[in-house]
Design an enzyme around this catalytic site. Sequence first.
Site, PDB file in Angstrom:
ATOM      1  N   SER A   1      -5.046  -2.350  -2.963  1.00  0.00           N
ATOM      2  CA  SER A   1      -4.957  -1.362  -4.028  1.00  0.00           C
ATOM      3  C   SER A   1      -3.798  -0.426  -3.692  1.00  0.00           C
ATOM      4  O   SER A   1      -3.998   0.666  -3.167  1.00  0.00           O
ATOM      5  CB  SER A   1      -6.269  -0.573  -4.143  1.00  0.00           C
ATOM      6  OG  SER A   1      -6.197   0.364  -5.189  1.00  0.00           O
TER       7      SER A   1
ATOM      8  N   CYS B   1      -0.556   3.913  -7.032  1.00  0.00           N
ATOM      9  CA  CYS B   1      -0.250   3.817  -8.463  1.00  0.00           C
ATOM     10  C   CYS B   1       0.603   4.982  -8.944  1.00  0.00           C
ATOM     11  O   CYS B   1       1.147   4.948 -10.046  1.00  0.00           O
ATOM     12  CB  CYS B   1      -1.541   3.750  -9.275  1.00  0.00           C
ATOM     13  SG  CYS B   1      -2.532   5.260  -9.190  1.00  0.00           S
TER      14      CYS B   1
ATOM     15  N   ILE C   1       2.713  -1.173   6.653  1.00  0.00           N
ATOM     16  CA  ILE C   1       2.816  -2.569   6.246  1.00  0.00           C
ATOM     17  C   ILE C   1       4.223  -3.103   6.497  1.00  0.00           C
ATOM     18  O   ILE C   1       4.400  -4.243   6.945  1.00  0.00           O
ATOM     19  CB  ILE C   1       2.419  -2.714   4.764  1.00  0.00           C
ATOM     20  CG1 ILE C   1       0.924  -2.413   4.603  1.00  0.00           C
ATOM     21  CG2 ILE C   1       2.761  -4.093   4.224  1.00  0.00           C
ATOM     22  CD1 ILE C   1       0.452  -2.353   3.170  1.00  0.00           C
ATOM     23  N   GLU C   2       5.228  -2.252   6.233  1.00  0.00           N
ATOM     24  CA  GLU C   2       6.613  -2.706   6.429  1.00  0.00           C
ATOM     25  C   GLU C   2       6.925  -3.009   7.885  1.00  0.00           C
ATOM     26  O   GLU C   2       7.873  -3.752   8.183  1.00  0.00           O
ATOM     27  CB  GLU C   2       7.607  -1.645   5.927  1.00  0.00           C
ATOM     28  CG  GLU C   2       7.448  -1.267   4.469  1.00  0.00           C
ATOM     29  CD  GLU C   2       6.613  -0.017   4.296  1.00  0.00           C
ATOM     30  OE1 GLU C   2       7.069   0.897   3.592  1.00  0.00           O
ATOM     31  OE2 GLU C   2       5.522   0.064   4.902  1.00  0.00           O
TER      32      GLU C   2
ATOM     33  N   ASP D   1      -4.186   0.251   7.196  1.00  0.00           N
ATOM     34  CA  ASP D   1      -3.968   1.514   6.503  1.00  0.00           C
ATOM     35  C   ASP D   1      -3.397   2.518   7.499  1.00  0.00           C
ATOM     36  O   ASP D   1      -3.711   2.459   8.699  1.00  0.00           O
ATOM     37  CB  ASP D   1      -5.264   2.066   5.904  1.00  0.00           C
ATOM     38  CG  ASP D   1      -5.020   2.999   4.734  1.00  0.00           C
ATOM     39  OD1 ASP D   1      -5.425   2.667   3.606  1.00  0.00           O
ATOM     40  OD2 ASP D   1      -4.398   4.063   4.933  1.00  0.00           O
TER      41      ASP D   1
ATOM     42  N   SER E   1     -10.176   5.896  -4.064  1.00  0.00           N
ATOM     43  CA  SER E   1     -10.880   4.625  -3.945  1.00  0.00           C
ATOM     44  C   SER E   1     -11.003   3.947  -5.307  1.00  0.00           C
ATOM     45  O   SER E   1     -10.209   4.198  -6.219  1.00  0.00           O
ATOM     46  CB  SER E   1     -12.253   4.837  -3.298  1.00  0.00           C
ATOM     47  OG  SER E   1     -12.808   3.613  -2.904  1.00  0.00           O
TER      48      SER E   1
ATOM     49  N   ILE F   1     -11.117   3.580   2.526  1.00  0.00           N
ATOM     50  CA  ILE F   1     -12.480   3.691   3.060  1.00  0.00           C
ATOM     51  C   ILE F   1     -13.256   2.377   2.937  1.00  0.00           C
ATOM     52  O   ILE F   1     -14.439   2.321   3.244  1.00  0.00           O
ATOM     53  CB  ILE F   1     -13.256   4.824   2.375  1.00  0.00           C
ATOM     54  CG1 ILE F   1     -13.382   4.583   0.869  1.00  0.00           C
ATOM     55  CG2 ILE F   1     -12.605   6.171   2.662  1.00  0.00           C
ATOM     56  CD1 ILE F   1     -14.232   5.618   0.147  1.00  0.00           C
ATOM     57  N   GLY F   2     -12.570   1.325   2.453  1.00  0.00           N
ATOM     58  CA  GLY F   2     -13.207   0.009   2.426  1.00  0.00           C
ATOM     59  C   GLY F   2     -13.799  -0.411   1.097  1.00  0.00           C
ATOM     60  O   GLY F   2     -14.709  -1.233   1.058  1.00  0.00           O
ATOM     61  N   GLY F   3     -13.266   0.116   0.009  1.00  0.00           N
ATOM     62  CA  GLY F   3     -13.780  -0.255  -1.310  1.00  0.00           C
ATOM     63  C   GLY F   3     -13.637  -1.743  -1.597  1.00  0.00           C
ATOM     64  O   GLY F   3     -14.553  -2.380  -2.129  1.00  0.00           O
TER      65      GLY F   3
END
Length: 341
Positions: free
Chosen positions: A76, A79, A57-58, A34, A326, A13-15
């Site tokens: 980010s 995780c 991205i790949e 994204d 986020s 969302i643009g954090g």
Amino acid sequence: MEPLRVLELYSGIGGMHQALRESHVPAQVVAAIDVNTVANEVYKYNFPHTLLLAKTIEGITLEEFDRLSFNMILMSPPCQPFTRIGLQGDKTDPRTSSFLYILDILPRDLLIQTIENCGFQYQEFLLSPTSVMTEFPKTGSENPQKYAIDAEKNTEEKKIEPSICLDGNTQCSGKETILFKLETTKEIDRKHQQNSDLSVQMLEDFLEHDIDINQYFLPPKLLQRYALILDIVKPTCRRSTCFTKGYGRFIEGTGSVLQTAEDVQIENIYKSISNLSEEEKITKLLTLKLRYFTPKEIANLLGFPPQFGFPEMVTVKQRYCLLGNSLNVHIVAKLIKILYQ
């Protein structure tokens, strides 16, 4: 010095973009990437003039990256492959493939929010939104919490399971003392210390007031089932737990709930319900008027500015999910300054 040309990966969302603005580092986001279509709608709503690429991205070649002519990456990445609660698949988890792809092809300065060391020189910071400092102390890895990593490419508390003791008896067998909820005395003391820190704003500073809060009240069935594990805060508190993407759908470990009946003593409610019928328990618990924080309130706590918003098509459930994925804008802004220096 020329403004930095920034590539924002896993833009959500643009954090990161908002933190870059707050840092006042001279920079322009040349592209954001994204695959989450709902997150992309929110991003476009708040950053309509930024190039937004809805692709993996790949699937982007090094040549395509080079055409963007960037000299900084903000990201980010997921995780979950490295968290204690997850499957701990580490680099074998498919969700790390895009991150590893970036590390393999792009030898540039990075600001990464994650917990994995993949051959980088890095600085680790154990950070709290309530104590953002000019210079952060370095920490070791003995605290396996989520770190922010300021990285440059280099070639080279065990969980307590307490028993329930509602009558205040300090002799709960083999466990730490349990008070009126499923909490230890250590946890109670920690929360009291946090709420006594006058340098931290009260939660009431982040709350909405001109809204219909009826949709956010916890229903009786949830109160009946989860009363003992709720993390309850008042507007005058100076703490909350972390809000995750499961907030509003799941209870345990997803975020705090707000007690809006401030004149009701929570200790009296919990100490009196052990011998009541289920219906009487619910009646007692309803007097606390517990509600979820609204998405806007969580965005406020995360440091997003007042003008940050969501398109009307995005549901409350989706907003909770996006905010839970986020980051804290204020902390990342500080880290960007460190990286820039």
